[in-house]
Design a protein around this motif. Structure first.
Motif, mmCIF file in Angstrom:
data_model
loop_
_atom_site.group_PDB
_atom_site.id
_atom_site.type_symbol
_atom_site.label_atom_id
_atom_site.label_comp_id
_atom_site.label_asym_id
_atom_site.label_seq_id
_atom_site.Cartn_x
_atom_site.Cartn_y
_atom_site.Cartn_z
ATOM 1 N N ALA A 1 0.846 -1.201 0.000
ATOM 2 C CA ALA A 1 0.000 0.000 0.000
ATOM 3 C C ALA A 1 0.878 1.246 0.000
ATOM 4 C CB ALA A 1 -0.945 -0.004 1.198
ATOM 5 N N GLY A 2 1.930 1.219 0.782
ATOM 6 C CA GLY A 2 2.848 2.359 0.811
ATOM 7 C C GLY A 2 3.605 2.531 -0.485
ATOM 8 N N LEU A 3 4.085 1.418 -1.033
ATOM 9 C CA LEU A 3 4.870 1.486 -2.268
ATOM 10 C C LEU A 3 4.042 1.916 -3.472
ATOM 11 C CD1 LEU A 3 7.108 -1.696 -1.920
ATOM 12 C CD2 LEU A 3 7.786 0.703 -1.606
ATOM 13 N N THR A 4 2.748 1.667 -3.439
ATOM 14 C CA THR A 4 1.887 2.037 -4.562
ATOM 15 C C THR A 4 1.193 3.375 -4.353
ATOM 16 O OG1 THR A 4 0.051 0.749 -3.646
ATOM 17 C CG2 THR A 4 1.476 -0.361 -5.255
ATOM 18 N N SER A 5 1.443 4.003 -3.236
ATOM 19 C CA SER A 5 0.839 5.300 -2.961
ATOM 20 C C SER A 5 1.399 6.365 -3.902
ATOM 21 C CB SER A 5 1.122 5.704 -1.511
ATOM 22 O OG SER A 5 0.705 7.028 -1.270
ATOM 23 N N SER A 6 0.596 7.355 -4.198
ATOM 24 C CA SER A 6 1.065 8.468 -5.027
ATOM 25 C C SER A 6 1.833 9.499 -4.199
ATOM 26 C CB SER A 6 -0.113 9.133 -5.733
ATOM 27 O OG SER A 6 -1.027 9.621 -4.770
ATOM 28 N N ASP B 1 8.249 6.532 1.220
ATOM 29 C CA ASP B 1 9.415 6.615 2.108
ATOM 30 C C ASP B 1 9.228 5.752 3.355
ATOM 31 O OD1 ASP B 1 11.945 7.779 3.128
ATOM 32 O OD2 ASP B 1 10.625 8.786 4.568
ATOM 33 N N LEU B 2 8.051 5.808 3.958
ATOM 34 C CA LEU B 2 7.808 4.994 5.160
ATOM 35 C C LEU B 2 7.830 3.499 4.845
ATOM 36 C CD1 LEU B 2 5.087 7.066 7.050
ATOM 37 C CD2 LEU B 2 7.532 6.902 7.537
ATOM 38 N N ALA B 3 7.290 3.108 3.693
ATOM 39 C CA ALA B 3 7.332 1.696 3.296
ATOM 40 C C ALA B 3 8.775 1.256 3.085
ATOM 41 C CB ALA B 3 6.515 1.473 2.021
ATOM 42 N N LEU C 1 8.820 -2.799 -5.883
ATOM 43 C CA LEU C 1 9.947 -1.884 -5.697
ATOM 44 C C LEU C 1 10.507 -1.440 -7.042
ATOM 45 C CD1 LEU C 1 11.774 -3.622 -2.738
ATOM 46 C CD2 LEU C 1 10.974 -1.239 -2.748
ATOM 47 N N GLN C 2 10.673 -2.396 -7.949
ATOM 48 C CA GLN C 2 11.199 -2.066 -9.270
ATOM 49 C C GLN C 2 10.226 -1.158 -10.020
ATOM 50 O OE1 GLN C 2 14.336 -2.918 -10.293
ATOM 51 N NE2 GLN C 2 13.883 -1.414 -11.871
#
Length: 95
Positions: free
Chosen positions: A34-39, A45-47, A65-66
């Motif tokens: 959810a964090g990595l896909t956030s706009s 950063d937190l993820a 991540l990629q």
């Protein structure tokens, strides 16, 4: 929307606390994704901090991540580099 579906937006707030303290109904992977896909670069950063502190490792995380490294705006160069570096590490762990 299916009753059992988890809204990723509701998961983001959990990234503000250490992953070791998380005890929600979603998995660590779901919260991290959810964090990595956030706009928002804040949630990305937190993820990344969760992952840098050893939260978990998975193929899905490595792929995201990629993807995040490739799609973040150029102004977020530091985040892009961290994503790419963690993606490499995640893939090494998987192999």
């Amino acid at each position: 929307m299916h009753e059992d579906a988890i809204n990723p937006v509701t998961l983001l707030i959990h990234l503000e606390r250490p992953h070791a303290e998380y005890s929600g109904i979603a998995t660590l992977e779901q919260v991290t994704l959810a964090g990595l896909t956030s706009s928002s670069s804040y949630w990305v950063d937190l993820a990344l901090k969760w992952l840098e502190r050893g939260a978990l490792s998975s193929d899905a995380i490595a792929r995201q991540l990629q993807a995040t490294a490739e799609t973040l705006h150029r102004s977020h160069q530091s985040l892009r580099h961290r994503c790419a570096s963690l993606a490499r590490k995640q893939r090494q762990v998987a192999n």
